[in-house]
Design an enzyme around this catalytic site. Sequence first.
Site, PDB file in Angstrom:
ATOM      1  N   CYS A  60     -10.499  49.764  66.127  1.00 28.32           N
ATOM      2  CA  CYS A  60      -9.228  49.849  65.412  1.00 28.32           C
ATOM      3  C   CYS A  60      -8.580  48.466  65.385  1.00 28.32           C
ATOM      4  CB  CYS A  60      -8.293  50.867  66.066  1.00 28.32           C
ATOM      5  SG  CYS A  60      -7.696  50.370  67.693  1.00 28.32           S
ATOM      6  N   CYS A  99      -7.707  46.855  68.747  1.00 19.70           N
ATOM      7  CA  CYS A  99      -8.810  46.160  69.420  1.00 19.70           C
ATOM      8  C   CYS A  99      -8.918  44.719  68.910  1.00 19.70           C
ATOM      9  CB  CYS A  99     -10.130  46.893  69.183  1.00 19.70           C
ATOM     10  SG  CYS A  99     -10.168  48.591  69.772  1.00 19.70           S
ATOM     11  N   ASP A 104     -14.148  21.767  33.304  1.00 23.01           N
ATOM     12  CA  ASP A 104     -14.659  20.406  33.140  1.00 23.01           C
ATOM     13  C   ASP A 104     -15.815  20.471  32.142  1.00 23.01           C
ATOM     14  OD1 ASP A 104     -15.205  17.641  33.765  1.00 23.01           O
ATOM     15  OD2 ASP A 104     -16.927  18.391  34.899  1.00 23.01           O
ATOM     16  N   ASP A 117     -17.282  20.133  38.886  1.00 17.38           N
ATOM     17  CA  ASP A 117     -18.461  19.823  39.699  1.00 17.38           C
ATOM     18  C   ASP A 117     -18.447  18.409  40.270  1.00 17.38           C
ATOM     19  OD1 ASP A 117     -18.878  18.395  37.324  1.00 17.38           O
ATOM     20  OD2 ASP A 117     -21.051  18.486  37.568  1.00 17.38           O
ATOM     21  N   ASP A 171     -13.126  15.710  39.752  1.00 14.43           N
ATOM     22  CA  ASP A 171     -12.481  17.002  39.533  1.00 14.43           C
ATOM     23  C   ASP A 171     -11.714  17.477  40.766  1.00 14.43           C
ATOM     24  OD1 ASP A 171     -13.578  17.263  36.953  1.00 14.43           O
ATOM     25  OD2 ASP A 171     -15.457  17.994  37.807  1.00 14.43           O
TER      26      ASP A 171
END
Length: 824
Positions: free
Chosen positions: A110, A113, A515, A712, A716
């Site tokens: 639960c 815990c 891009d 990439d 960027d």
Amino acid sequence: MPVSMNASDDGYCYHCGLPIPEGVNLTIQEGPQTRRFCCVGCKTAYQLIQSAGLEEFYKRRDPQQSGGRPDEENLAALAAFDDPIYQKTVVRALPDGKQRVHLLLEGIHCAACVWLNEKVLSGLPGVTSAQVNFSTHRATVTWDPAQTKLSQIIHTVRRIGYNGEPYDPEAVEQSHRKRDRDLLLRMAVAGFGAGNVMLIAVVLYAGFFTGMEAQYKHFFHWLSLVLATPVLFFSGWPFFRGAINGLRLRTLNMDLPIAIGATITYSYSVWITLSGVGEVYFDSVTMFLFFLLTGRFLESGARRKAANATERLLSITPKLASVVRDGDEYQVPVREVAVGEMVRVKPGEQIPLDGTVLSGGGGVDEAMLTGESVPVLKTLGDSVAGGTLNVDGALEIEVTRIGDESAINRIVRMVEAAQAARPPIQTLADRVAGWFVGAILIMASGTLAYWLTVDPAQALENTVALLIITCPCALGLATPAAVVVATGAASRAGILIKGGDVLERLARAQRIVLDKTGTVTLGRPTVQRVVLDADVGEAYLLEIAASLASASEHPIARAIAAYARDQSGENPRRPERSRNHAGLGIQGNWGDEQEARMGRAPFIAEWLGVDALEPPADANPFTWTAVAENGRLLGWFALADAPKPDAGEAVAAFHALGLETTLLSGDRAAVVEQTAAEVGVNHAIGGVLPGEKEGHVAQLQADGVAVAMVGDGVNDAPAMARADVAIAVENAADVSMETADVALLSPQLATAARAIAIAQRTMRIIRQNLTFSLVYNAIAIPLAASGHVLPIVAAVAMPLSSLIVVGNALRLNRIQPLPGEVTH
């Protein structure tokens, strides 16, 4: 030997009463008294007991009893976890000198815990992070080894009642089987007791209508008591344990109303049995415990099915590798292979470790990483990942990454981090679920008080039904179940999502900014034309351009280098010194007398000291790159980069998912506009410097638009960091991968659209689960309080509601086609 449990100055631990080892100085000062402890675990346990307001524990316990500290033999066994050789396989060393380990915890059932383990572990000296994944029952702990040992971490976890060991994929199934066996045994006892008590209940019900002598009725009551007692105290122990732990930590969990309902019903029936007046409800106690345990068993299996994405990834990696040492081939366990060694992989075998192809070639099936079933051709110098399948060619591979640095393990870490992260909607649901248990107890008290005045015979049954049928479990599972399934399904499709909060932000995206080079296009431009300035020979231009290109990894530089190599057949002479100007170009120096530059027209014009530099006129919108040396222009390269084959379909999918699209690039405006027109992007912006990309994203956000950025390259990274959610495509630069919230392992742009589709569908599933949970409780509570639900029916309905929520989340395992996508 008697030990003093309440004195700290006699050489014994205040918490457990055992002798304090020599050299250990762990103390807590409380006014004039000094509490001494034998280990960090005892000190932490003491602090937890004090913070829970249970100081009376030390006054009431038997002074002759130990607090349960492990004996010396167990401590010696734990010391084995500190063996450096062992730790190489389970502990990851971090760049800042800290270490990280994944612990498999047994006994987690639960949210309480999870809270307890995170709180206790975070309190250890040197522990900087402790996060428990409820779905996988694994704790990720980061600590300073100079302050705390791994054995102390494990010791501390075990002291608070959870069996913790370093995570080993081979031990996971064994742990699952052990937990299932325990649940099945408790279910068997409950089922046996419930079945027999129900048979006796049939006899008692028949006797109620036809008449039964008191002595027989008393006998059956006592027989029911004997059968029901082990069901309550053995089969029902998990619920009592959860309720006790929650109360000790001053938290209310769902185990509490279950334990109260079972205890009240059992105690009332015991009183009836002893007094000999009235009817017993032992059948209700045993049956709803049996149904609750059955529901917990089924729910555990469903959760494990939802969370086994990482186990599946780890299980597919081979355990042995064919290593070449001194010319001979040996079968060696993968964990014993070192970086730099050569591994042979035959056709049809799995590649055991990440590496680079030294010789051979052939198709490699990377479906387990990228979701793409078409094999990828690998030749000399290409990278391969451990766990992928060598389809049709013999390979010799130099190992480049092992252990935690391998592609699979990095993916596993990202998936686990995603499953552990809590999105804002889950935080709200968790708070509601916490208050809900308190509301249940108040409503149950009101129900009991009302029925005692109206119909005392119904008071107990209606109160117990209310306690059992109300279910914040479904509310608490609504979000984490969906997040776990979604991130697992996404990883199988070649999409790594770094957190549940990312799913929520991705689903809210309104504009996707793309891009161009390497994202919408193939990222492999080719030289279309070479234009020479006056009195410049082509061979000389190619020599200078190739030399500059050799110092850069930019796609345009690689294209020019490849073109020059094809024309001259010679390797370029690298500059003695080189410098990359992000988004502009590159400069190189040979000694103090020769400097050359290659890049965008404004970059070269500024160096040449001219106002502007116009590329040659051409009807085609090429990408033009200028080359200059020692203050004079040498010539131009015209390049073109084709869109990815699926770019048009991907953009159409973005639009179908409700997103506007923008193509943002540093390339010439004419080139960007043509590419946008080819693939169907709504808006095109060209000639943008890296810093300006971030500005464009910020402007969209200022207009109230939620932005997802796909890129990439290094240039960027600022824009991706600014965006609401960042997506890095396959083979992205490391800095972009670090910045990104989502990493795509497939080269197809449509994978980005699939990531958004998964996020949107996940949020729909979460909203459905939350709605169902609220509607279920809104209907169940009045029915139970008004006496229209029997406790047995409540015991079936409560776990069933959780199963429905988990089952609905499991629908995310089915990857649905994108809008317009053709499936076979």
